[in-house]
Scaffold this motif. Structure first.
Motif, short mmCIF file in Angstrom:
data_model
loop_
_atom_site.label_atom_id
_atom_site.label_comp_id
_atom_site.label_asym_id
_atom_site.label_seq_id
_atom_site.Cartn_x
_atom_site.Cartn_y
_atom_site.Cartn_z
N GLN A 162 53.14 41.68 33.42
CA GLN A 162 53.85 42.33 31.39
C GLN A 162 52.94 42.71 31.38
O GLN A 162 52.77 43.75 30.24
N ALA A 163 51.83 42.06 30.94
CA ALA A 163 50.46 43.30 30.12
C ALA A 163 50.12 43.98 30.60
O ALA A 163 49.29 44.92 29.74
N SER A 164 49.77 43.88 32.44
CA SER A 164 48.71 44.80 32.53
C SER A 164 49.21 44.20 34.60
O SER A 164 48.51 43.64 34.74
N PRO A 165 50.41 45.42 34.84
CA PRO A 165 49.93 45.05 36.56
C PRO A 165 48.41 45.73 37.46
O PRO A 165 48.72 44.56 38.12
N GLU A 166 48.07 46.66 36.30
CA GLU A 166 46.66 46.44 37.92
C GLU A 166 46.08 45.50 37.72
O GLU A 166 45.50 45.00 37.93
N LEU A 167 46.35 44.19 36.34
CA LEU A 167 45.49 42.62 36.02
C LEU A 167 45.50 42.49 37.05
O LEU A 167 45.03 40.69 37.67
N ALA A 168 47.36 41.89 36.94
CA ALA A 168 48.29 41.05 38.38
C ALA A 168 47.79 41.56 39.26
O ALA A 168 47.93 40.50 39.86
N ALA A 169 48.11 42.91 39.51
CA ALA A 169 47.31 43.51 41.49
C ALA A 169 45.84 42.41 41.92
O ALA A 169 45.74 42.16 42.54
N MET A 170 45.15 42.86 40.49
CA MET A 170 43.21 41.75 40.98
C MET A 170 43.80 40.54 40.72
O MET A 170 43.51 40.17 41.88
N VAL A 171 44.39 39.94 40.37
CA VAL A 171 44.69 38.42 40.32
C VAL A 171 44.93 37.67 41.66
O VAL A 171 44.92 37.45 42.19
N SER A 172 46.20 39.26 41.92
CA SER A 172 47.14 38.39 43.14
C SER A 172 46.29 39.03 44.88
O SER A 172 46.05 38.08 44.80
N ARG A 173 45.31 39.71 44.49
CA ARG A 173 44.21 39.55 45.76
C ARG A 173 43.33 38.17 45.84
O ARG A 173 43.18 38.31 46.98
#
Length: 321
Positions: free
Chosen positions: A183-194
């Motif tokens: 919700q805050a940053s899709p890019e940040l969420a994608a990095m954490v997911s990886r």
């Protein structure tokens, strides 16, 4: 974003730690990639000075500060996975106090997130009434009977609502954390997911074991056993009711109350479960499997599998490799 994790006595250790780890990673990547412009200020707060986890570890909690209002409050699961343990836990004094505090935070504008058994703590407050929600799948019958005003869909892994969001079983804590980061940053969420080798899941349907749900009610449990013996023969509500010495109306109402679905829909769930098992272990083609569970052709079964599990036959077979 200011987040408060509400720590209750006997919470599930993994639920708490996976949330903390996800937000810590998000903070680290924010510093490295965004210069720290997006930060997650996470605190663990408690209603008691000393709180221990379900495994007996001391959790360092802060007192609830009146001046620092959280944007989000997260309620991790209690380590009480069985109904006979959960129901008394919900009547504990600290859980009642937590409900009062959640209502206060909500009135002050905070949004509330909960996963797994933590959803019960939120539902106790009435804040989920007349809203969609999900919960841990094996306790869905108890949830549905205890909170009839909540529109429960236990097939979904994460359900946003007017007050916040609820997530499904066990590792749904990670899904909730990733969703909040996104919700805050899709890019940040994608990095954490990886880095965590994890991604947001839309459904927990393929993990649901139908007979575990049936155990919540004696009549439904008898219906489940009757149905399993007749998967090849097709379904008749009248025949089922007669075999169980009840009326069609009573069987229909009990299924709706306990399972949230009709007897026919539950019968189809059992067929899908059996088909899924055969896909994984029999070597039969889809036409043969369809015949084993009472369908004339594989196309009908394919459609039902995708509808129920959110995945196709090829995807399910790929899981075996």
């Amino acid at each position: 974003m200011r987040l408060a994790i509400l720590a209750l006595e006997g919470l599930w250790d993994t639920g708490l730690t996976v949330i903390l780890d996800a937000f810590k990673l998000a903070d680290n990547f924010s510093v490295l990639q965004m210069g720290g412009t997006l930060r997650f200020n996470v605190s663990i707060v408690g209603l008691r000075k000393k709180v221990r986890s379900g495994q007996g570890f001391a959790i360092p909690v802060e007192a609830i500060a009146t001046e620092a209002k959280p944007d989000w409050v997260i309620v991790p699961a209690l380590n009480t996975a069985r109904p006979e343990l959960l129901v008394p836990a919900l009547d504990r004094r600290d859980v009642k106090q937590a409900g009062e505090q959640l209502r206060t935070w909500h009135a002050e504008g905070a949004r509330i997130g909960a996963s797994c058994i933590g959803t019960f703590v939120v539902a106790e407050t009435g804040l989920l009434d007349h809203q969609e929600a999900t919960t841990t799948w094996w306790l869905a019958p108890l949830f549905r009977q205890r909170y009839p005003n909540v529109r429960l869909d236990e097939k979904r892994m994460l359900v946003p609502s007017r007050i916040g969001a609820t997530a499904g079983a066990a590792m749904g804590h990670l899904d909730l954390a990733l969703w909040l980061i996104r919700q805050a940053s899709p890019e940040l969420a994608a990095m954490v997911s990886r880095y965590l080798l994890a991604d947001l899941r839309s459904s927990q349907a393929r993990f649901i074991i139908p007979n575990h749900l049936a155990q919540a009610d004696p009549l439904i449990q008898r219906f489940e056993r009757w149905a399993r013996d007749r998967l090849k023969q097709g379904f008749s509500l009248q025949d089922a009711a007669e075999a169980l010495a009840t009326s069609p109306r009573t069987l229909q109402r009990r299924c709706e109350a306990v399972l949230g679905k009709s007897p026919l829909s539950y019968f189809q769930d059992l067929r899908v479960e059996r088909a899924q098992s055969l896909l994984h272990g029999s070597g039969l083609d889809i036409e043969a499997i369809a015949a084993e569970v009472g369908y004339e052709d594989g196309a009908t079964l394919r459609t039902l599998i995708r509808e129920r599990l959110g995945r196709g036959v090829r995807e399910l077979r790929a899981d075996m490799r």
